[in-house]
Motif scaffolding. Structure first.
Motif, PDB file in Angstrom:
ATOM      1  N   ALA A 181     -32.035 169.152  58.954  1.00  0.00           N
ATOM      2  CA  ALA A 181     -31.706 167.813  59.463  1.00  0.00           C
ATOM      3  C   ALA A 181     -30.502 167.240  58.719  1.00  0.00           C
ATOM      4  N   ALA A 182     -30.464 167.416  57.413  1.00  0.00           N
ATOM      5  CA  ALA A 182     -29.343 166.917  56.614  1.00  0.00           C
ATOM      6  C   ALA A 182     -28.046 167.593  57.035  1.00  0.00           C
ATOM      7  N   ASN A 183     -28.108 168.884  57.286  1.00  0.00           N
ATOM      8  CA  ASN A 183     -26.931 169.614  57.759  1.00  0.00           C
ATOM      9  C   ASN A 183     -26.440 169.064  59.079  1.00  0.00           C
ATOM     10  N   GLU A 184     -27.365 168.798  59.994  1.00  0.00           N
ATOM     11  CA  GLU A 184     -26.996 168.323  61.325  1.00  0.00           C
ATOM     12  C   GLU A 184     -26.369 166.936  61.311  1.00  0.00           C
ATOM     13  N   VAL A 185     -26.795 166.085  60.389  1.00  0.00           N
ATOM     14  CA  VAL A 185     -26.216 164.733  60.337  1.00  0.00           C
ATOM     15  C   VAL A 185     -25.059 164.642  59.346  1.00  0.00           C
ATOM     16  N   GLY A 186     -24.741 165.764  58.688  1.00  0.00           N
ATOM     17  CA  GLY A 186     -23.572 165.803  57.810  1.00  0.00           C
ATOM     18  C   GLY A 186     -23.779 165.240  56.418  1.00  0.00           C
ATOM     19  N   VAL A 187     -25.003 165.310  55.905  1.00  0.00           N
ATOM     20  CA  VAL A 187     -25.295 164.817  54.558  1.00  0.00           C
ATOM     21  C   VAL A 187     -25.548 166.017  53.654  1.00  0.00           C
ATOM     22  N   ASN A 188     -24.872 166.043  52.508  1.00  0.00           N
ATOM     23  CA  ASN A 188     -25.070 167.132  51.557  1.00  0.00           C
ATOM     24  C   ASN A 188     -26.253 166.820  50.663  1.00  0.00           C
ATOM     25  N   ASN A 206     -31.981 163.531  44.678  1.00  0.00           N
ATOM     26  CA  ASN A 206     -30.919 163.087  45.588  1.00  0.00           C
ATOM     27  C   ASN A 206     -30.835 161.570  45.602  1.00  0.00           C
ATOM     28  N   GLY A 207     -30.938 160.963  44.442  1.00  0.00           N
ATOM     29  CA  GLY A 207     -30.939 159.507  44.337  1.00  0.00           C
ATOM     30  C   GLY A 207     -29.621 158.851  44.643  1.00  0.00           C
ATOM     31  N   ASP A 208     -28.568 159.629  44.818  1.00  0.00           N
ATOM     32  CA  ASP A 208     -27.263 159.060  45.114  1.00  0.00           C
ATOM     33  C   ASP A 208     -27.036 158.834  46.604  1.00  0.00           C
ATOM     34  N   LEU A 209     -28.033 159.149  47.437  1.00  0.00           N
ATOM     35  CA  LEU A 209     -27.908 158.927  48.877  1.00  0.00           C
ATOM     36  C   LEU A 209     -28.011 157.442  49.203  1.00  0.00           C
ATOM     37  N   THR A 210     -27.284 157.031  50.218  1.00  0.00           N
ATOM     38  CA  THR A 210     -27.422 155.656  50.682  1.00  0.00           C
ATOM     39  C   THR A 210     -28.668 155.565  51.570  1.00  0.00           C
ATOM     40  N   ALA A 211     -29.104 154.361  51.814  1.00  0.00           N
ATOM     41  CA  ALA A 211     -30.263 154.160  52.688  1.00  0.00           C
ATOM     42  C   ALA A 211     -29.961 154.666  54.093  1.00  0.00           C
ATOM     43  N   ARG A 212     -28.744 154.498  54.545  1.00  0.00           N
ATOM     44  CA  ARG A 212     -28.352 154.976  55.871  1.00  0.00           C
ATOM     45  C   ARG A 212     -28.434 156.494  55.946  1.00  0.00           C
ATOM     46  N   GLN A 213     -27.966 157.185  54.917  1.00  0.00           N
ATOM     47  CA  GLN A 213     -28.032 158.650  54.904  1.00  0.00           C
ATOM     48  C   GLN A 213     -29.480 159.133  54.891  1.00  0.00           C
ATOM     49  N   ALA A 214     -30.283 158.543  54.025  1.00  0.00           N
ATOM     50  CA  ALA A 214     -31.691 158.940  53.939  1.00  0.00           C
ATOM     51  C   ALA A 214     -32.411 158.661  55.254  1.00  0.00           C
ATOM     52  N   GLY A 215     -32.107 157.544  55.874  1.00  0.00           N
ATOM     53  CA  GLY A 215     -32.727 157.197  57.151  1.00  0.00           C
ATOM     54  C   GLY A 215     -32.319 158.130  58.269  1.00  0.00           C
ATOM     55  N   SER A 216     -31.058 158.543  58.260  1.00  0.00           N
ATOM     56  CA  SER A 216     -30.614 159.462  59.305  1.00  0.00           C
ATOM     57  C   SER A 216     -31.265 160.826  59.141  1.00  0.00           C
ATOM     58  N   ILE A 217     -31.476 161.257  57.908  1.00  0.00           N
ATOM     59  CA  ILE A 217     -32.178 162.521  57.666  1.00  0.00           C
ATOM     60  C   ILE A 217     -33.625 162.400  58.124  1.00  0.00           C
ATOM     61  N   GLY A 218     -34.294 161.329  57.751  1.00  0.00           N
ATOM     62  CA  GLY A 218     -35.682 161.122  58.146  1.00  0.00           C
ATOM     63  C   GLY A 218     -35.846 161.040  59.656  1.00  0.00           C
ATOM     64  N   GLY A 219     -34.933 160.351  60.313  1.00  0.00           N
ATOM     65  CA  GLY A 219     -34.985 160.239  61.769  1.00  0.00           C
ATOM     66  C   GLY A 219     -34.811 161.584  62.449  1.00  0.00           C
ATOM     67  N   MET A 220     -33.892 162.384  61.941  1.00  0.00           N
ATOM     68  CA  MET A 220     -33.676 163.708  62.512  1.00  0.00           C
ATOM     69  C   MET A 220     -34.879 164.608  62.259  1.00  0.00           C
TER      70      MET A 220
END
Length: 59
Positions: A17-24, A30-44
């Motif tokens: 999911a992280a690969n598909e939304v473009g988050v490394n 992975n505490g450096d992720l923004t809430a938007r990035q974490a949410g997009s991973i969770g949603g996917m």
């Protein structure tokens, strides 16, 4: 499915999911992720799990 296998499967889905939304993602912290990035991973992840459930129950 054992607990260890379940965790490995979820981790695999998370990495895909992280690969598909473009988050490394790194293995581990992975505490450096923004809430938007974490949410997009969770949603996917949810989207993938629902698709998998529907495919398995369609048979």
């Amino acid at each position: 499915m054992s607990n260890k296998q379940s965790k490995a499967a979820l981790n695999n889905i998370k990495m895909q999911a992280a690969n598909e939304v473009g988050v490394n993602l790194n293995n581990g912290y992975n505490g450096d992720l923004t809430a938007r990035q974490a949410g997009s991973i969770g949603g996917m992840m949810v989207k993938k799990m629902i698709e998998s459930y529907e495919q398995n129950n369609a048979q």
